[in-house]
Design a protein around this motif. Structure first.
Motif, PDB file in Angstrom:
ATOM      1  N   ILE A  28       0.842  -1.205   0.000  1.00  0.00           N
ATOM      2  CA  ILE A  28       0.000   0.000   0.000  1.00  0.00           C
ATOM      3  C   ILE A  28       0.874   1.250   0.000  1.00  0.00           C
ATOM      4  O   ILE A  28       0.642   2.198  -0.777  1.00  0.00           O
ATOM      5  N   SER A  29       1.882   1.259   0.867  1.00  0.00           N
ATOM      6  CA  SER A  29       2.756   2.433   0.935  1.00  0.00           C
ATOM      7  C   SER A  29       3.495   2.651  -0.377  1.00  0.00           C
ATOM      8  O   SER A  29       3.578   3.777  -0.891  1.00  0.00           O
ATOM      9  N   LEU A  30       4.020   1.566  -0.949  1.00  0.00           N
ATOM     10  CA  LEU A  30       4.741   1.701  -2.219  1.00  0.00           C
ATOM     11  C   LEU A  30       3.794   2.123  -3.347  1.00  0.00           C
ATOM     12  O   LEU A  30       4.173   2.897  -4.231  1.00  0.00           O
ATOM     13  N   GLY A  31       2.574   1.624  -3.318  1.00  0.00           N
ATOM     14  CA  GLY A  31       1.594   2.037  -4.322  1.00  0.00           C
ATOM     15  C   GLY A  31       1.252   3.512  -4.189  1.00  0.00           C
ATOM     16  O   GLY A  31       1.131   4.235  -5.193  1.00  0.00           O
ATOM     17  N   ALA A  32       1.075   3.977  -2.940  1.00  0.00           N
ATOM     18  CA  ALA A  32       0.781   5.396  -2.722  1.00  0.00           C
ATOM     19  C   ALA A  32       1.952   6.272  -3.166  1.00  0.00           C
ATOM     20  O   ALA A  32       1.765   7.336  -3.778  1.00  0.00           O
ATOM     21  N   ILE A  33       3.176   5.834  -2.873  1.00  0.00           N
ATOM     22  CA  ILE A  33       4.362   6.598  -3.274  1.00  0.00           C
ATOM     23  C   ILE A  33       4.432   6.699  -4.793  1.00  0.00           C
ATOM     24  O   ILE A  33       4.689   7.774  -5.362  1.00  0.00           O
ATOM     25  N   ALA A  34       4.181   5.573  -5.492  1.00  0.00           N
ATOM     26  CA  ALA A  34       4.204   5.597  -6.961  1.00  0.00           C
ATOM     27  C   ALA A  34       3.086   6.488  -7.500  1.00  0.00           C
ATOM     28  O   ALA A  34       3.280   7.241  -8.469  1.00  0.00           O
ATOM     29  N   GLN A  35       1.946   6.447  -6.870  1.00  0.00           N
ATOM     30  CA  GLN A  35       0.807   7.267  -7.291  1.00  0.00           C
ATOM     31  C   GLN A  35       1.139   8.752  -7.153  1.00  0.00           C
ATOM     32  O   GLN A  35       0.912   9.547  -8.088  1.00  0.00           O
ATOM     33  N   GLY A  72       4.006   9.996  -7.082  1.00  0.00           N
ATOM     34  CA  GLY A  72       5.132  10.293  -7.967  1.00  0.00           C
ATOM     35  C   GLY A  72       4.741  10.303  -9.438  1.00  0.00           C
ATOM     36  O   GLY A  72       5.605  10.477 -10.303  1.00  0.00           O
ATOM     37  N   GLY A  73       3.460  10.054  -9.742  1.00  0.00           N
ATOM     38  CA  GLY A  73       2.989  10.091 -11.121  1.00  0.00           C
ATOM     39  C   GLY A  73       3.134   8.783 -11.873  1.00  0.00           C
ATOM     40  O   GLY A  73       2.803   8.711 -13.057  1.00  0.00           O
ATOM     41  N   GLU A  74       3.591   7.728 -11.217  1.00  0.00           N
ATOM     42  CA  GLU A  74       3.765   6.424 -11.874  1.00  0.00           C
ATOM     43  C   GLU A  74       2.486   5.603 -11.668  1.00  0.00           C
ATOM     44  O   GLU A  74       2.419   4.690 -10.847  1.00  0.00           O
ATOM     45  N   LEU A  75       1.466   5.927 -12.444  1.00  0.00           N
ATOM     46  CA  LEU A  75       0.144   5.367 -12.160  1.00  0.00           C
ATOM     47  C   LEU A  75       0.034   3.876 -12.494  1.00  0.00           C
ATOM     48  O   LEU A  75      -0.672   3.135 -11.793  1.00  0.00           O
ATOM     49  N   VAL A  76       0.704   3.417 -13.530  1.00  0.00           N
ATOM     50  CA  VAL A  76       0.642   1.999 -13.884  1.00  0.00           C
ATOM     51  C   VAL A  76       1.301   1.159 -12.799  1.00  0.00           C
ATOM     52  O   VAL A  76       0.748   0.143 -12.323  1.00  0.00           O
ATOM     53  N   GLU A  77       2.499   1.585 -12.382  1.00  0.00           N
ATOM     54  CA  GLU A  77       3.195   0.868 -11.308  1.00  0.00           C
ATOM     55  C   GLU A  77       2.367   0.901 -10.021  1.00  0.00           C
ATOM     56  O   GLU A  77       2.245  -0.100  -9.316  1.00  0.00           O
ATOM     57  N   ALA A  78       1.791   2.054  -9.733  1.00  0.00           N
ATOM     58  CA  ALA A  78       0.989   2.192  -8.519  1.00  0.00           C
ATOM     59  C   ALA A  78      -0.198   1.236  -8.554  1.00  0.00           C
ATOM     60  O   ALA A  78      -0.520   0.571  -7.556  1.00  0.00           O
ATOM     61  N   GLN A 111      -3.242  -3.262  -6.561  1.00  0.00           N
ATOM     62  CA  GLN A 111      -4.072  -4.424  -6.862  1.00  0.00           C
ATOM     63  C   GLN A 111      -3.536  -5.656  -6.136  1.00  0.00           C
ATOM     64  O   GLN A 111      -4.315  -6.498  -5.650  1.00  0.00           O
ATOM     65  N   GLU A 112      -2.217  -5.758  -6.040  1.00  0.00           N
ATOM     66  CA  GLU A 112      -1.625  -6.875  -5.300  1.00  0.00           C
ATOM     67  C   GLU A 112      -1.975  -6.785  -3.812  1.00  0.00           C
ATOM     68  O   GLU A 112      -2.332  -7.785  -3.177  1.00  0.00           O
ATOM     69  N   ARG A 167      -9.173   8.743 -10.317  1.00  0.00           N
ATOM     70  CA  ARG A 167      -9.526  10.172 -10.370  1.00  0.00           C
ATOM     71  C   ARG A 167      -8.484  10.949 -11.146  1.00  0.00           C
ATOM     72  O   ARG A 167      -8.810  11.823 -11.966  1.00  0.00           O
ATOM     73  N   ARG A 168      -7.220  10.623 -10.958  1.00  0.00           N
ATOM     74  CA  ARG A 168      -6.157  11.322 -11.710  1.00  0.00           C
ATOM     75  C   ARG A 168      -6.252  11.007 -13.203  1.00  0.00           C
ATOM     76  O   ARG A 168      -5.889  11.831 -14.042  1.00  0.00           O
ATOM     77  N   ARG A 169      -6.716   9.844 -13.545  1.00  0.00           N
ATOM     78  CA  ARG A 169      -6.872   9.467 -14.945  1.00  0.00           C
ATOM     79  C   ARG A 169      -8.136  10.069 -15.569  1.00  0.00           C
ATOM     80  O   ARG A 169      -8.350   9.932 -16.770  1.00  0.00           O
ATOM     81  N   GLY A 170      -8.976  10.647 -14.747  1.00  0.00           N
ATOM     82  CA  GLY A 170     -10.235  11.204 -15.243  1.00  0.00           C
ATOM     83  C   GLY A 170     -11.349  10.200 -15.372  1.00  0.00           C
ATOM     84  O   GLY A 170     -12.403  10.504 -15.935  1.00  0.00           O
TER      85      GLY A 170
END
Length: 832
Positions: free
Chosen positions: A661-668, A670-676, A681-682, A708-711
């Motif tokens: 969760i923390s790594l997903g939030a950090i990626a989110q 940071g703008g890395e939405l696919v990685e996030a 999901q995992e 939401r960031r993706r619209g």
């Protein structure tokens, strides 16, 4: 002058009889027995039995089928009927026929299909329909006998045993049912077998339970000497004969959701019977569902409950049943006593038990929500072994007083609610309730304490499921301990379960247990708690943790500081390190990031000195959490990756979910939405598998932010709504406020500015109540949303919507995004 055909038919009636006449017509039509059977829809055995005279006096329906298949003209058809009638006059005395049902059977399609296959296709010669009193065995037996009658050319014989109280009268009852004239005889069973001979017939023994030994002996002899005989028995207890097939008659199907209300067999039965009493509940199916669920789909219980509708409302009936089943009485006066009340039905079975079985039956009523073999052995008085417990459970199961469910490689045993209430009454009458409850509580205290070492590590999921399955028993044990003032048991049980309560989201309930147990401990004599110093520290730790998770920060701090002092006095560095982690969590949510880091670093040092890799991983994870909340994404990522790798090694599912969760939030952020999305999901899948509700709620929260960031606002709303519902149910107001602010951002994207202002105000009100600021990482988004909302609205409109949100308690904020055109501030949808 009669035709040749008529005269020939008359001669056949006088000569060869029905069998010969049928054989001649078949041969003239050029048909084999197999082909005639196919055309008439009968079995080959039936055709052969009729032609050879083994079956006499065929029914009118069978005659019509044969005549149609042979394409007989009126004269030949009349002659065949006359021959059948003449044989009927000289046939042996008729078999006792099954009684006509007094009402239509509701449902049972699946049951009829399964049992008809067993009997109709001769897969088994002895089929026993079993189940507890009131489940509908006799009704299904009647329907089954009618369904398969055509498969038995020599007929169906009904042997009613409910009123037979003397075992010596069983064989004469069988003899009378097959039309024998009773004479003094020492070999009556052999004579019955001789009478049946090679007849292809079905004998139905109804209500065998109270004469099961005698019935078993008679059935064994008849099956051995009568090769074409099949037997159907209805009994609460098995006959236990070689070759016996057993079909456990289930309760009627219950509605699992609103879409199934009208199709549920249990609901349909209640509606039909209540309507017959002059009360049509068709418009109140939700209340009907409440009733039939409480009655667990038992047909007799439903019939008795529906009979009360002549003087009650459905709401009154449902409420009455919540407290007791004693209202389930008042069956037809012509019915047997065991059919006039549910207690009468159970009493009839109870009277057949041995003394040992009765005692065990009463003792087992102390369980709530079922039990395992080990639990049964622990509760039975005198220290029963597992083998002894297994033997007694098997005997009670064979008598249909308990049910067996096999799941996940474990057998679990249950009593139906009405049976358990009866058994509990027997336990109270014996004066053994308190002693049994004490043994029950001790067993579950030991189970709770055993579970603690398994709730971190590779066995976590298995033990969480085990405790969840025992939750009703754990609640019953805790209720007993608190009610009787058993401070030691209450404290040990509450302290042993706090981690389970956290992981499975039982925050409020766990908090209540711990607080009440600690209050009992405060008033208990010191000597009673002399050896419970560690348990007291653990209880304070648990109480502080669960208070923190519900954002009761002051109460949490008080309990955690007490636990810290106690662990230090015990010289327990592991306990001390865990308390420091929890205090760090309080500081983090209150926005004091420096204090949080200091506490987590101190915790890390203690775990490192112990060589506790799991504890060190948690310290890394918490430090990473603090880092990304304050906006230090790089440091947060480094810490959380180290935590993730360690959690994978030690097998800590909860820890792994949190690091993801923390790594997903950090990626989110940071703008890395696919990685996030991949990381979140995992974490979501892992949390759902574990039943870890906080992990589920956080994962959906961050996935909603990504959408939401993706619209993709529709998807964002769905995820955020689900997250908000979970956080609200858990009592996590800190996170609920963040989700409300994200929903406000979505509302603004959809140009729903007033509703966005309302949600921002609601979030602000929540934060003010709990005294927690907006996390640094979320401030930019929140301020951007507020600026956009203020730019879209007049100042007065903004202040009105904002104020309405601030004034609304969290429970009154709309559950879900309002539909277009709905008033934004004056009305909300379904309450949270």
């Amino acid at each position: 002058m009669p035709s040749d055909g008529s005269r020939r038919g008359s001669d056949d009636v006088q000569g060869a009889g029905f069998g010969g006449l049928l054989r001649r017509h078949r041969r003239e039509a050029g048909l084999s027995q197999e082909k005639l059977a196919e055309l008439a829809g009968l079995s080959v055995d039936a055709i052969a039995a009729l032609e050879r005279g083994r079956r006499r006096a065929p029914r009118a329906h069978t005659l019509r089928l044969l005549a149609d298949a042979l394409r007989l003209g009126d004269p030949d058809r009349a002659a065949l009927t006359a021959a059948a009638r003449q044989e009927a006059d000289t046939a042996r005395p008729p078999l006792r026929q099954p009684p006509a049902p007094i009402s239509e059977m509701i449902g049972r399609t699946t049951e009829l299909t399964a049992t008809s296959r067993l009997l109709g296709q001769r897969i088994t010669r002895l089929l026993t329909l079993t189940g507890p009193g009131g489940v509908g065995k006799t009704r299904l037996t009647l329907a089954l006998a009618g369904q398969v009658a055509d498969s038995f050319p020599d007929g169906v014989c009904w042997v009613p045993l409910a009123a037979v109280t003397d075992s010596a009268a069983v064989a004469p009852t069988v003899a009378t049912s097959i039309g024998m004239h009773l004479l003094e005889s020492t070999r009556l069973v052999e004579e019955i077998a001789d009478q049946i001979g090679r007849s292809t017939m079905l004998m139905v023994f109804d209500n065998c339970s109270h004469q099961v030994t005698t019935v078993s002996s008679i059935c064994a002899a008849l099956l051995e000497h009568c090769p074409n005989l099949s037997i159907l028995a209805s009994s609460r207890e098995l006959l236990r004969l070689p070759g016996e097939s057993v079909y456990v008659v289930p309760a009627l199907s219950l509605p699992h959701d609103e879409d199934q209300l009208a199709s549920s067999e249990a609901v349909r039965l209640f509606v039909e019977r209540a309507t017959a009493r002059g009360y049509d509940p068709a418009g109140q199916l939700d209340q009907v569902a409440r009733v039939v669920r409480r009655l667990e789909g038992m047909p007799l219980a439903i019939e008795l409950a529906a009979a009360r509708m002549n003087v009650m409302t459905i709401e009154e009936l449902a409420s009455e049943l919540e407290t007791s089943f004693s209202i389930l009485a008042g069956g037809p006066p012509t019915a047997s006593p065991r059919q006039q009340s549910m207690y009468g039905a159970i009493e009839w079975s109870h009277a057949l038990l041995t003394r040992t079985e009765r005692e065990a039956f009463a003792q087992l009523s102390v369980f709530a929500g079922g039990w395992t073999l080990g639990a049964a052995a622990a509760v039975m008085p005198g220290g029963a072994t597992r083998v002894e417990a297994l033997d007694i459970i098997g005997r009670l199961a064979d008598k249909s007083l308990i049910r067996v469910v096999r799941r996940g490689g474990v057998a679990r045993y249950y009593m139906l609610g009405v049976i358990r209430e009866f058994a509990a009454d027997q336990l109270r009458a014996s004066g053994e309730t308190d002693a049994a409850a004490a043994r029950h509580a001790r067993y579950y205290v030991e189970l709770a304490e055993e579970s603690e070492s398994h709730l971190r590590g590779p066995d976590q999921g298995q033990w969480l499921e085990r405790l969840e399955g025992e939750l009703s028993n754990l609640r019953a044990a805790m209720a007993w301990a608190l009610r009787t003032g058993a401070a030691t048991e209450a404290l040990r049980l509450a302290a042993g379960l706090w981690l389970f309560c956290y992981l499975r989201g039982h925050y409020a309930e766990g908090s209540q247990w711990l607080e009440r147990a600690l209050q009992l401990a405060d008033s208990a004599p010191p000597e009673e708690l002399a050896d419970l110093s560690t348990v007291c520290a653990k209880a304070n730790l648990g109480a502080g943790t669960l208070a923190f998770l519900q954002c009761e920060y002051d109460a949490a701090t008080t309990r955690l500081q007490t636990a810290l002092r106690q662990y230090k006095e015990l010289d327990d560095p592991a306990g001390t390190a865990l308390v420091l982690q929890r205090l760090g969590g309080v500081a983090r949510e209150r926005g004091d990031y420096e204090a949080a880091e200091d506490l987590h670093c101190e915790s890390f040092d203690l775990y490192e000195s112990l060589g506790d890799r799991g504890g060190m991983a948690w310290a890394h994870n918490h430090l990473g959490f603090v880092a990304w909340l304050r906006g230090d994404l790089e440091i947060g990522a480094r810490r959380c990756r180290r935590a993730r790798d360690s959690f994978r090694v030690v097998g800590d599912g909860e820890g792994l979910a949190w690091s993801l969760i923390s790594l997903g939030a950090i990626a989110q952020y940071g703008g890395e939405l696919v990685e996030a999305e991949d990381l979140l999901q995992e974490s979501l899948a892992l949390s759902q598998r574990l039943g870890y509700r906080e992990g589920v709620a956080w994962s959906m929260n961050q996935l909603g932010v990504i959408e939401r960031r993706r619209g993709l606002t529709e998807r964002a709303v769905h995820l955020l709504d689900e997250s908000l519902a979970e956080h609200r149910d858990l009592g996590d107001r800190w996170r609920s406020a963040s989700v409300l602010e994200e929903l406000a951002a979505v509302a603004q994207q959809r140009e729903r500015s007033e509703y966005a202002a309302f949600l921002l105000g609601a979030a602000d009100g929540v934060r003010e109540v709990i005294g927690a600021p907006v996390p640094v990482i979320e401030k930019a988004d929140r301020e951007a949303t507020r600026a956009a909302v203020e730019a879209s609205l007049e100042r007065r409109a903004f202040r009105a919507a904002w104020s309405a949100g601030r004034a609304a308690p969290l429970a009154a904020v709309a559950d879900g995004y309002p539909p277009p055109g709905a008033p934004s501030t004056a009305r909300t949808r379904d309450p949270l």
